[in-house]
Design an enzyme around this catalytic site. Structure first.
Site, PDB file in Angstrom:
ATOM      1  N   CYS A  51      38.689  46.353  40.766  1.00 10.29           N
ATOM      2  CA  CYS A  51      39.253  46.795  42.054  1.00 10.29           C
ATOM      3  C   CYS A  51      39.681  45.670  42.970  1.00 10.29           C
ATOM      4  CB  CYS A  51      38.236  47.665  42.781  1.00 10.29           C
ATOM      5  SG  CYS A  51      37.980  49.205  41.930  1.00 10.29           S
ATOM      6  N   ARG A 103      36.217  43.433  33.238  1.00 14.92           N
ATOM      7  CA  ARG A 103      37.551  43.257  33.844  1.00 14.92           C
ATOM      8  C   ARG A 103      37.496  42.219  34.967  1.00 14.92           C
ATOM      9  NH1 ARG A 103      39.090  49.474  34.727  1.00 14.92           N
ATOM     10  NH2 ARG A 103      36.838  49.553  35.059  1.00 14.92           N
TER      11      ARG A 103
HETATM   12  C1  UDX Z   1      34.455  47.745  44.853  1.00 10.82           C
HETATM   13  C2  UDX Z   1      34.291  48.394  46.217  1.00 10.82           C
HETATM   14  O1  UDX Z   1      33.022  48.028  46.738  1.00 10.82           O
HETATM   15  C3  UDX Z   1      34.371  49.915  46.078  1.00 10.82           C
HETATM   16  O2  UDX Z   1      34.278  50.498  47.354  1.00 10.82           O
HETATM   17  C4  UDX Z   1      35.708  50.265  45.435  1.00 10.82           C
HETATM   18  O3  UDX Z   1      35.837  51.667  45.279  1.00 10.82           O
HETATM   19  C5  UDX Z   1      35.802  49.607  44.071  1.00 10.82           C
HETATM   20  O4  UDX Z   1      35.663  48.183  44.216  1.00 10.82           O
HETATM   21  P1  UDX Z   1      33.066  47.246  42.704  1.00 10.82           P
HETATM   22  O5  UDX Z   1      34.226  46.341  42.411  1.00 10.82           O
HETATM   23  O6  UDX Z   1      32.639  48.208  41.677  1.00 10.82           O
HETATM   24  O7  UDX Z   1      33.385  48.134  44.038  1.00 10.82           O
HETATM   25  O8  UDX Z   1      31.801  46.323  43.038  1.00 10.82           O
HETATM   26  P2  UDX Z   1      31.258  45.617  44.335  1.00 10.82           P
HETATM   27  O9  UDX Z   1      29.811  45.830  44.354  1.00 10.82           O
HETATM   28  O10 UDX Z   1      32.056  45.999  45.523  1.00 10.82           O
HETATM   29  O11 UDX Z   1      31.495  44.040  44.040  1.00 10.82           O
HETATM   30  C6  UDX Z   1      32.812  43.585  43.847  1.00 10.82           C
HETATM   31  C7  UDX Z   1      32.740  42.084  43.514  1.00 10.82           C
HETATM   32  O12 UDX Z   1      32.335  41.330  44.661  1.00 10.82           O
HETATM   33  C8  UDX Z   1      31.769  41.737  42.396  1.00 10.82           C
HETATM   34  O13 UDX Z   1      32.388  40.783  41.538  1.00 10.82           O
HETATM   35  C9  UDX Z   1      30.593  41.097  43.125  1.00 10.82           C
HETATM   36  O14 UDX Z   1      29.963  40.092  42.338  1.00 10.82           O
HETATM   37  C10 UDX Z   1      31.282  40.440  44.320  1.00 10.82           C
HETATM   38  N1  UDX Z   1      30.417  40.284  45.489  1.00 10.82           N
HETATM   39  C11 UDX Z   1      29.967  41.392  46.128  1.00 10.82           C
HETATM   40  C12 UDX Z   1      30.123  39.005  45.958  1.00 10.82           C
HETATM   41  O15 UDX Z   1      30.539  38.011  45.373  1.00 10.82           O
HETATM   42  N2  UDX Z   1      29.363  38.865  47.077  1.00 10.82           N
HETATM   43  C13 UDX Z   1      28.885  39.948  47.746  1.00 10.82           C
HETATM   44  O16 UDX Z   1      28.198  39.761  48.740  1.00 10.82           O
HETATM   45  C14 UDX Z   1      29.187  41.253  47.253  1.00 10.82           C
END
Ligand code: UDX
Length: 432
Positions: free
Chosen positions: A261, A328
């Site tokens: 995403c 991904r």
């Molecule tokens: C995200 C959005 O949160 C969600 O609302 C949307 O519908 C889909 O995309 P997702 O990609 O599944 O969800 O995971 P998320 O938990 O949001 O983390 C996304 C990325 O950010 C991950 O690679 C995670 O490692 C990274 N991340 C997240 C950080 O590096 N630091 C953080 O503090 C939080």
């Protein structure tokens, strides 16, 4: 209510199973017959905590049905969700071919009123295109219909939780009828509902994900300042995040964001703003910082290993985040490719993503059955994904197994003082 969901990926399958669990009659449609066949046997195409049990339960009670034929789904349901993939094109724009194909199929199958709802993440103005396709291709010109936007905010690894306890439900509608149907559909969740027009709903999704990605890049940029200044990003993030206008979520510095995403939605939102005549430089910078974070981690590794070609490097964690097997845009992909270009030998372990990783890395890396085998004879151990099982490894054993006790903590999951006491050279991301 009777619902048809077209597309049984992360969004479609989780949403379908949850709607069924809320008491609705759901038919999930996918043109991948193999996937549907497996799902009918309760075999999940994705690893998502709690999904298998939810699907099995609702297949059993008859509220969840599966099929491959859109006509069948449209006939049985008044509400049709489009939850098909919108992958990135070369230039970052969302590819809406599947959305168009499905819209045409729906139009051809309609014989009475239908509410067609965009669930997939789509660029603003997609709703207008869907409406146009339906109007052109519906067989009976008199058949009424509405189009709506209902973006999802499901995080992988907590999709069911996020569906059942959303911060908000967003619906973009043009008619009172469409609004009434969707408000009724979601009333069981008792969550705040934002009712707006279709374009605003489409932009809410891209703006939300782009903001979250920018927030992560911001704290990652600050972590680089902490590295240079000798400050500690975990302390800084704590102090910043306590401001309720900022909030502590998504302030964890590390290797950067991946997944299906953030990278895709950031690129799509930049393309959308370009096409609308606005240059969204802030998002370009967020994207650049995110890519650089991976290069910085590789530099931390090479700075501590001297000559790379003769070295073995262990990568702990391959999936883009914990509690999923999704590879991904996982940071591990770029990091492993950069290290291999430097001639390193790579050993990897991940609790869930090994199968998907094998398809990606083939024989370029050595797949190990557990973290200890992965650490054996290694010159450097790199934490790329913060799986819980990496948090309490037996480090005395790890140290004995490694050739050199060097840990690069790409997700800041360890306490620097404790690791140094155990005799490791510990390198975090912006850690003191
Ligand atoms: C995200 C959005 O949160 C969600 O609302 C949307 O519908 C889909 O995309 P997702 O990609 O599944 O969800 O995971 P998320 O938990 O949001 O983390 C996304 C990325 O950010 C991950 O690679 C995670 O490692 C990274 N991340 C997240 C950080 O590096 N630091 C953080 O503090 C939080």
């Amino acid at each position: 209510m009777n619902i048809c969901i077209i597309g049984t990926g992360y969004v479609g399958l989780v949403s379908g199973a949850c709607f069924a669990d809320l008491g609705h009659n759901v038919i999930c449609i996918d043109n991948d017959k193999k996937k549907i066949k497996k799902l009918k046997k309760g075999i999940m195409p994705i690893y998502e905590p709690g999904l298998e049990e939810l699907v099995r339960r609702n297949l059993k009670n008859g509220r969840l049905k599966l099929g491959s034929n859109i006509k069948e789904g449209v006939k049985a349901s008044e509400i049709i969700f489009i939850a098909v993939g919108t992958p990135s094109k070369e230039n970052g724009e969302a590819d809406l071919t599947f959305v168009e194909n499905v819209s045409r199929e729906i139009a051809r199958s309609m014989t009475s009123y239908r509410l067609i709802v965009e669930k997939s993440t789509v660029p603003v103005n997609t709703g207008e295109w869907v409406e146009h396709i339906i109007r052109v291709f519906k067989r009976n010109k008199a058949v009424p219909f509405d189009v709506a936007s209902n973006p999802e905010f499901l995080r992988e690894g907590s999709g069911i939780e996020d569906f059942m306890h959303p911060d908000r439900i967003v619906i973009g509608v043009k008619s009172k009828k469409a609004r009434a149907i969707l408000v009724e559909l979601y009333k069981g969740l008792n969550a705040p509902i934002v009712v707006t027009d279709i374009k605003s709903a489409e932009i809410i999704k891209h703006a939300s994900n782009s903001f979250l990605a920018t927030k992560i890049s911001f704290i990652n940029a600050v972590s680089n300042i902490c590295d240079k200044a000798g400050a500690d990003i975990v302390e800084v993030a704590r102090g910043v995040g306590l401001d309720r206008r900022i909030g502590k979520e998504f302030l964890r510095a590390g290797i950067g964001f991946g997944g299906s995403c953030f990278p895709k939605d950031l690129a799509a939102f930049m393309r959308i703003s370009d096409n609308l005549g606005y240059e969204f430089g802030l998002l370009e910078e967020a994207q650049r910082i995110n890519y650089n974070q991976k290069r910085l981690v590789v530099k931390k590794i090479t700075d501590h290993l001297w000559n790379i070609p003769a070295k073995t490097i262990t990568i702990l964690g391959l999936s883009f985040k914990p509690d999923t097997d999704d590879m991904r845009e996982a940071p591990s992909i770029d990091i492993i490719s950069m290290l291999r270009k430097e001639g390193a030998r790579i050993k990897v372990y991940d609790p869930e993503a090994m199968q998907k990783a094998k398809a990606l890395f083939k024989r370029d890396v050595e797949f190990c059955a557990d973290p200890y085998r992965a650490a054996k004879n290694s010159d450097c151990l790199v934490v790329v994904t913060e799986w819980n099982e990496f948090k309490d490894l037996d480090f005395k054993k790890i140290k004995k197994l490694m050739r050199q006790p060097i840990i690069i903590d790409g997700r800041n999951i360890y306490d620097p003082g404790r690791m140094r006491k155990l005799g490791f050279t510990y390198v975090g991301i912006g850690r003191r």
